[in-house]
Design an enzyme around this catalytic site. Structure first.
Site, mmCIF file in Angstrom:
data_model
loop_
_atom_site.group_PDB
_atom_site.id
_atom_site.type_symbol
_atom_site.label_atom_id
_atom_site.label_comp_id
_atom_site.label_asym_id
_atom_site.label_seq_id
_atom_site.Cartn_x
_atom_site.Cartn_y
_atom_site.Cartn_z
ATOM 1 N N HIS A 94 44.371 45.693 46.556
ATOM 2 C CA HIS A 94 45.020 46.768 47.162
ATOM 3 C C HIS A 94 44.541 48.210 46.919
ATOM 4 O O HIS A 94 44.408 48.580 45.750
ATOM 5 C CB HIS A 94 46.567 46.643 47.285
ATOM 6 C CG HIS A 94 47.301 47.594 47.905
ATOM 7 N ND1 HIS A 94 47.448 47.753 49.229
ATOM 8 C CD2 HIS A 94 47.999 48.632 47.350
ATOM 9 C CE1 HIS A 94 48.027 48.346 49.381
ATOM 10 N NE2 HIS A 94 48.732 49.219 48.477
ATOM 11 N N SER A 95 44.402 48.999 47.829
ATOM 12 C CA SER A 95 44.061 50.419 47.791
ATOM 13 C C SER A 95 42.761 50.769 46.703
ATOM 14 O O SER A 95 41.714 50.174 47.148
ATOM 15 C CB SER A 95 45.267 51.233 46.950
ATOM 16 O OG SER A 95 45.183 52.758 47.202
ATOM 17 N N MET A 96 43.018 51.241 45.549
ATOM 18 C CA MET A 96 41.817 51.534 44.774
ATOM 19 C C MET A 96 41.200 50.010 44.598
ATOM 20 O O MET A 96 39.941 49.607 44.505
ATOM 21 C CB MET A 96 42.111 51.996 43.497
ATOM 22 C CG MET A 96 40.808 52.253 42.638
ATOM 23 S SD MET A 96 41.500 52.944 40.767
ATOM 24 C CE MET A 96 41.912 51.731 39.962
#
Length: 249
Positions: A94-96
């Site tokens: 998720h995300s990074m």
């Protein structure tokens, strides 16, 4: 030989499932920790062996300096999961964590151990470039304001001076890793890829998320959920359903 998975340096297994047919490697967001995926391990139970990465600079690794490089994180995590366990491995970031997962997947493919699927969540595709971002160079107040705006961190963390001083170095290091990441134009996956995103995410438009499809020669699909950057906190059941369906759990 004792592996990084066994020693728990890079990987946490909150609910080991040694008899599960598939492993699921989960990679946290900027400032996040392995414990973010504890509910996933509990929800999947014995259906999948959930491995959650613990980056340096947080929780029990707080004394270690954070790594400000997506590729260096991917190198270390890839080493941790290539430990002789031959079971199929899926990757969720998720995300990074989506960028880290992308780089881990490429390393696994090059080693002849391609993941059965890469799930990328809450992050625009590497090819969806925005103007330069330099929050990792910003003052503490500006960085905290930006992180608070994503609604993924308890406000009490930033209101307590001691807690704030503990988490800010990791957050800043993670933002540096994301903001200095430059994909290689010729990099391309072969594994299946699933995109998950919120329909009101200020960091990632739906179009920028769908652009991940151009980064694999394998099949891809996309799922758009109500919510912002941390849509998955409110849509956990639906996200788990997508994971179960694709991994046939």
């Amino acid at each position: 030989m004792t592996s990084a998975v066994d020693t728990g340096v890079w990987i946490r297994r909150y609910q080991p499932a040694p008899d599960a047919a598939v492993r699921l490697l989960c990679l946290p967001h900027a400032g996040g920790a392995a414990s973010y995926y504890l509910p996933v391990a509990r929800a999947l139970g014995t259906a999948a062996d959930v491995l959650a990465a613990q980056y340096p600079g947080r929780q029990d690794r707080r004394a270690e300096p954070p790594l400000g490089s997506i590729r260096e994180l991917a190198d270390r995590i890839t080493e941790a999961v290539t430990d002789g366990d031959e079971r199929p491995l899926a990757v969720f970031g998720h995300s990074m964590g989506a960028l880290v997962g992308y780089e881990v997947a490429m390393r696994l493919e090059k080693a002849g151990r391609a993941p059965v699927r890469l799930f990328v969540s809450g992050r625009r595709a590497p090819s969806a470039v925005r103007p330069s971002e330099n929050l990792h160079r910003a003052g503490d107040a500006e960085l905290i304001h930006a992180v608070r705006g994503l609604s993924g961190t308890d406000d009490q963390v930033f209101e307590n001076e001691e807690l704030r001083s503990m988490v800010l170095p990791a957050i800043r290091g993670d933002y540096k890793a994301v903001e200095t990441y430059e994909p290689r134009p010729d990099d391309r996956l072969g594994c299946p890829l699933t995109v998950l995103t919120g329909d009101d995410d200020s960091t990632t438009t739906v179009a920028e998320a769908r652009a991940w499809a151009a980064h694999t020669d394998g099949p891809s699909d996309a799922h758009v959920f109500p919510g912002g950057h941390f849509y998955l906190n409110d849509q956990a059941g639906q996200v788990l359903d997508v994971i179960r369906r694709h991994l046939r759990l």
